[in-house]
Scaffold this motif. Sequence first.
Motif, short mmCIF file in Angstrom:
data_model
loop_
_atom_site.label_atom_id
_atom_site.label_comp_id
_atom_site.label_asym_id
_atom_site.label_seq_id
_atom_site.Cartn_x
_atom_site.Cartn_y
_atom_site.Cartn_z
N VAL A 130 -0.73 12.36 4.95
CA VAL A 130 -0.32 12.00 3.60
C VAL A 130 -1.34 11.05 3.01
O VAL A 130 -2.07 10.37 3.74
CB VAL A 130 1.08 11.34 3.58
N SER A 131 -1.40 11.00 1.70
CA SER A 131 -2.22 9.99 1.03
C SER A 131 -1.38 8.76 0.78
O SER A 131 -0.14 8.83 0.71
CB SER A 131 -2.78 10.53 -0.29
N SER A 132 -2.03 7.61 0.64
CA SER A 132 -1.32 6.35 0.44
C SER A 132 -2.15 5.43 -0.45
O SER A 132 -3.38 5.42 -0.37
CB SER A 132 -1.06 5.66 1.80
N LEU A 133 -1.44 4.69 -1.31
CA LEU A 133 -2.07 3.75 -2.22
C LEU A 133 -1.33 2.42 -2.17
O LEU A 133 -0.24 2.32 -1.59
CB LEU A 133 -2.04 4.29 -3.66
N ASN A 134 -1.91 1.41 -2.80
CA ASN A 134 -1.31 0.08 -2.85
C ASN A 134 -0.41 -0.02 -4.08
O ASN A 134 -0.88 -0.22 -5.20
CB ASN A 134 -2.42 -0.98 -2.91
N PHE A 135 0.91 0.12 -3.88
CA PHE A 135 1.84 0.13 -5.01
C PHE A 135 2.08 -1.26 -5.58
O PHE A 135 2.55 -1.40 -6.70
CB PHE A 135 3.15 0.79 -4.60
N ALA A 136 1.75 -2.29 -4.83
CA ALA A 136 1.82 -3.65 -5.38
C ALA A 136 0.70 -3.86 -6.39
O ALA A 136 0.91 -4.47 -7.45
CB ALA A 136 1.74 -4.68 -4.26
N ARG A 137 -0.50 -3.38 -6.08
CA ARG A 137 -1.61 -3.48 -7.03
C ARG A 137 -1.33 -2.64 -8.27
O ARG A 137 -1.62 -3.05 -9.40
CB ARG A 137 -2.92 -3.05 -6.35
N LEU A 138 -0.75 -1.47 -8.07
CA LEU A 138 -0.38 -0.63 -9.21
C LEU A 138 0.65 -1.33 -10.10
O LEU A 138 0.56 -1.27 -11.32
CB LEU A 138 0.19 0.70 -8.71
N HIS A 139 1.63 -1.97 -9.49
CA HIS A 139 2.67 -2.65 -10.27
C HIS A 139 2.06 -3.75 -11.13
O HIS A 139 2.49 -3.98 -12.26
CB HIS A 139 3.72 -3.23 -9.33
N ARG A 140 1.04 -4.40 -10.62
CA ARG A 140 0.40 -5.50 -11.35
C ARG A 140 -0.53 -4.99 -12.43
O ARG A 140 -0.56 -5.53 -13.55
CB ARG A 140 -0.36 -6.38 -10.36
N LEU A 141 -1.29 -3.94 -12.14
CA LEU A 141 -2.33 -3.49 -13.06
C LEU A 141 -1.92 -2.30 -13.94
O LEU A 141 -2.50 -2.08 -14.99
CB LEU A 141 -3.59 -3.12 -12.28
N ARG A 142 -0.94 -1.54 -13.50
CA ARG A 142 -0.48 -0.37 -14.25
C ARG A 142 1.05 -0.32 -14.20
O ARG A 142 1.63 0.49 -13.48
CB ARG A 142 -1.08 0.90 -13.65
N PRO A 143 1.72 -1.23 -14.92
CA PRO A 143 3.19 -1.30 -14.86
C PRO A 143 3.83 0.06 -15.14
O PRO A 143 3.39 0.80 -16.02
CB PRO A 143 3.52 -2.31 -15.97
N GLY A 144 4.84 0.36 -14.34
CA GLY A 144 5.52 1.64 -14.46
C GLY A 144 5.18 2.60 -13.36
O GLY A 144 5.84 3.63 -13.18
N TYR A 145 4.13 2.29 -12.56
CA TYR A 145 3.70 3.19 -11.49
C TYR A 145 3.73 2.52 -10.10
O TYR A 145 3.46 3.18 -9.11
CB TYR A 145 2.29 3.72 -11.76
N GLY A 146 4.02 1.24 -10.06
CA GLY A 146 4.12 0.54 -8.78
C GLY A 146 5.55 0.10 -8.52
O GLY A 146 6.49 0.56 -9.17
N TYR A 147 5.71 -0.83 -7.56
CA TYR A 147 7.03 -1.27 -7.16
C TYR A 147 7.17 -2.78 -7.29
O TYR A 147 6.28 -3.53 -6.86
CB TYR A 147 7.31 -0.87 -5.71
N ALA A 148 8.29 -3.21 -7.86
CA ALA A 148 8.57 -4.64 -7.98
C ALA A 148 8.97 -5.19 -6.61
O ALA A 148 9.45 -4.47 -5.74
CB ALA A 148 9.70 -4.86 -8.98
#
Length: 388
Positions: A130-148
């Motif tokens: 599977v692919s994996s990304l940093n959802f904390a970084r996404l939440h900070r830089l692209r709100p709506g696509y990461g996790y609080a």
Amino acid sequence: MEFTTSVSRCVTPASGQYFFGYYEKSPWHRSERWLLACRAAYQGRPPEADDCLAVGTIDLQNDCAFTPLAETRAWNWQQGCMLQWLDASHIIFNDRENERCVAVILNIHSGERRTLPRPIYTICPRTGIVSSLNFARLHRLRPGYGYAGVPDATADVDAPEDDGLWVMNLQTSEAKLICSIAEARRLLPEAVRGGGSHWMNHAQFAPGGRRLAVLHRWHPGKATSPHRTRMLTMDVDGSEVYPLIDAGMCSHYDWRDDQHLLAYARVAGDNGASDGFFCFRDRTAEAKQLAAGQLSEDGHCSYSPDGQWVLNDTYPDPADGCRTLMLVRASDGAIFKIGRFYSPMPDQAEIRCDLHPRWRPDGRAVCIDSVHEGRRAMYTIDVGPLID
């Protein structure tokens, strides 16, 4: 462009907020009896750290009854919790353990759970990774696509060397960073290499499992400035990295086969740059526009299982607030509108409800999320007669 009337069927219960998530994944069980679905307790605001989302199945042969299977605190309105089928008996989705994002494999019959050390983005069925990304970084830089609720350990670094695109083995749980954000920045032309924060999003494997694509995004200046996007493709071990789309704008996309993918992007030409849906040949400069002059706005595009049709949608029409659902014949770009759905919610990523159309595995029906009846719900539409 033709309009073909298609009847949508609501397949979620009459009360509650139901949705599936992103467009490049299928909610259908291989038997076509069950759909995966998410149920939220509210709508109209972004998820907070302690908000739970129920994940479960919709029984299409039993009055569309929803059976909850688990809960998660790692989700957003755009993509849910990356809920997907692994096989006929197992599902996988993202969750949080304390302040860490993980993935959970759940046996829907026995309830047996296994936790993986990283969250998932997409599955490559042929290879078991599977692919994996940093959802904390996404939440900070692209709100709506990461996790609080998850602290971003890379918050102080514009382009970290130890974060980026990962692949993880589902059997061994071993994870490998195959392309760092710092490496992606180094591949930029020197003139635009600086700027603000960089991140990655939207990773997808080619059908054969050897290559995958990812979007590299960055703010050229302050975080409030519009971000720019390019697409990188690479082998799953991180080798043979190629900047496939590099004119500053790239959005939704889907692989057609192991050599080609369709993307809404900007392409430079003899008469300047133009935006549209282009079919790109991997590791080349070849780009052929689909439905030139007709498909002029971004949408969530995906190829039918046989590659003959493209399923696509639009954002709300400013005139009437409706989103259009369409099929595009890949051979000649002929467009058939199959529905229009009113969207009363604000068009902002954190809370909006895109249609995110998804194919049934046999290619004869599609599933969407919509709020045109005043709440989030899932709908199926039979497209077999049109394709025939």
